[in-house]
Design a protein around this motif. Structure first.
Motif, PDB file in Angstrom:
ATOM      1  N   PRO A 145       0.735  -1.006   0.027  1.00  0.00           N
ATOM      2  CA  PRO A 145       0.246   0.035  -0.240  1.00  0.00           C
ATOM      3  C   PRO A 145       1.072   1.728   0.220  1.00  0.00           C
ATOM      4  CG  PRO A 145      -0.996  -1.260   1.523  1.00  0.00           C
ATOM      5  CD  PRO A 145       0.715  -2.052   1.162  1.00  0.00           C
ATOM      6  N   VAL A 146       0.433   2.058  -0.539  1.00  0.00           N
ATOM      7  CA  VAL A 146       1.154   3.391  -0.595  1.00  0.00           C
ATOM      8  C   VAL A 146       1.419   4.201   0.603  1.00  0.00           C
ATOM      9  CG1 VAL A 146       0.863   6.073  -1.100  1.00  0.00           C
ATOM     10  CG2 VAL A 146       0.026   4.158  -2.878  1.00  0.00           C
ATOM     11  N   VAL A 147       0.387   4.009   1.952  1.00  0.00           N
ATOM     12  CA  VAL A 147       0.744   4.723   3.159  1.00  0.00           C
ATOM     13  C   VAL A 147       2.112   3.804   3.563  1.00  0.00           C
ATOM     14  CG1 VAL A 147       0.044   3.558   5.542  1.00  0.00           C
ATOM     15  CG2 VAL A 147      -1.659   4.332   3.877  1.00  0.00           C
ATOM     16  N   ILE A 148       2.473   2.209   3.664  1.00  0.00           N
ATOM     17  CA  ILE A 148       3.710   1.212   4.508  1.00  0.00           C
ATOM     18  C   ILE A 148       4.946   2.627   3.441  1.00  0.00           C
ATOM     19  CG2 ILE A 148       5.023  -0.515   3.832  1.00  0.00           C
ATOM     20  CD1 ILE A 148       2.832  -0.080   5.983  1.00  0.00           C
ATOM     21  N   ILE A 149       4.658   2.554   1.766  1.00  0.00           N
ATOM     22  CA  ILE A 149       6.141   3.276   1.018  1.00  0.00           C
ATOM     23  C   ILE A 149       6.276   4.465   1.326  1.00  0.00           C
ATOM     24  CG2 ILE A 149       7.371   3.953  -0.536  1.00  0.00           C
ATOM     25  CD1 ILE A 149       7.028   1.541  -0.450  1.00  0.00           C
ATOM     26  N   CYS A 150       4.809   5.177   1.672  1.00  0.00           N
ATOM     27  CA  CYS A 150       4.978   6.823   2.568  1.00  0.00           C
ATOM     28  C   CYS A 150       5.832   6.823   3.459  1.00  0.00           C
ATOM     29  CB  CYS A 150       4.298   7.494   2.136  1.00  0.00           C
ATOM     30  SG  CYS A 150       3.617   7.967   0.353  1.00  0.00           S
ATOM     31  N   LEU A 151       5.291   6.141   4.808  1.00  0.00           N
ATOM     32  CA  LEU A 151       5.774   5.654   5.833  1.00  0.00           C
ATOM     33  C   LEU A 151       7.433   5.885   5.960  1.00  0.00           C
ATOM     34  CD1 LEU A 151       3.397   3.695   8.333  1.00  0.00           C
ATOM     35  CD2 LEU A 151       4.923   5.466   8.751  1.00  0.00           C
ATOM     36  N   LEU A 152       7.548   4.345   4.966  1.00  0.00           N
ATOM     37  CA  LEU A 152       9.045   4.894   5.146  1.00  0.00           C
ATOM     38  C   LEU A 152       9.908   5.347   4.732  1.00  0.00           C
ATOM     39  CD1 LEU A 152      11.114   2.161   4.881  1.00  0.00           C
ATOM     40  CD2 LEU A 152      10.790   1.801   2.640  1.00  0.00           C
ATOM     41  N   GLY A 153       9.185   6.857   3.211  1.00  0.00           N
ATOM     42  CA  GLY A 153      10.035   8.214   3.452  1.00  0.00           C
ATOM     43  C   GLY A 153       9.850   8.664   4.476  1.00  0.00           C
ATOM     44  N   GLY A 154       8.769   8.425   5.282  1.00  0.00           N
ATOM     45  CA  GLY A 154       9.004   9.512   6.732  1.00  0.00           C
ATOM     46  C   GLY A 154      10.435   9.240   7.533  1.00  0.00           C
ATOM     47  N   TYR A 155      10.519   7.522   7.570  1.00  0.00           N
ATOM     48  CA  TYR A 155      11.260   6.735   8.896  1.00  0.00           C
ATOM     49  C   TYR A 155      12.721   6.996   7.987  1.00  0.00           C
ATOM     50  CZ  TYR A 155      13.805   3.183   9.947  1.00  0.00           C
ATOM     51  OH  TYR A 155      14.633   2.346  10.895  1.00  0.00           O
TER      52      TYR A 155
END
Length: 191
Positions: free
Chosen positions: A36-46
């Motif tokens: 999901p998009v959410v997981i990748i964006c979360l990863l980007g923040g991390y």
């Protein structure tokens, strides 16, 4: 899915100046791995922090939209099938404005490519599609990168309340049109 994300984190972390490029490619290829998009964006923040994570996610999501545009145009039979699915989910609606499209992109229950398909059908050319896709990618990239961790750990009731709030916002931001009945607009003579 988890193994792909877990495997990509050390690869991106240890890739030096190529890390942003690998992260953007992860956005483009995430649908192959059903991430999901959410997981990748979360990863980007991390990995990159809020500012750079958001910038790289906007670039990645816009790249995904462009790739989707070319795939759908290359396979017209897919376009027809996807249009039927879009009509089932979104219905035969009036033209949505940019704010509504941005809100749809924020809703985790609405598939990313469903909104892209709507943009393909309602924009006049590729350039306009890219412009609207870029603008529509900003809210989810910013929200999921900055607040993704908080949102993902919310209890189910709070998450559902968030989705309901977005749905209400979607409704109130829409165009308001007044419809008149024929006999209200034109007075009829009584004989």
């Amino acid at each position: 899915m988890e193994h792909v994300v877990e495997g990509m984190v050390p690869v991106i972390e240890n890739s030096g100046w190529l890390a942003p490029l690998l992260f953007i490619f992860l956005h483009v290829f995430r649908q192959v791995f059903f991430i999901p998009v959410v997981i990748i964006c979360l990863l980007g923040g991390y990995l990159f922090g809020i500012v750079y994570g958001t910038i790289y996610s906007i670039i990645g999501l816009t790249a995904v939209s462009i790739v989707f545009y070319y795939i759908v145009k290359a396979f017209p039979s897919w376009l027809e099938k996807l249009s039927k699915m879009k009509n089932k989910w979104l219905g035969e609606r009036e033209q949505l404005n940019l704010a509504q499209i941005m809100i749809l992109r924020l809703m985790p229950l609405i598939h990313f490519h469903l909104v892209s398909l709507y943009l393909i059908e309602t924009t006049k050319d590729f350039r306009e599609y890219c412009k609207y896709s870029f603008y529509a990618c900003i809210p989810p990239a910013l929200a999921y990168t900055a607040f993704g961790h908080i949102i993902s750990e919310l209890p189910l009731q709070v998450g559902l309340a968030f989705v309901c709030m977005l749905a209400a916002l979607f409704y109130f931001v829409g165009k308001k049109e007044t419809q008149y009945k024929w006999n209200e607009f034109f007075e009829t003579k009584s004989t």
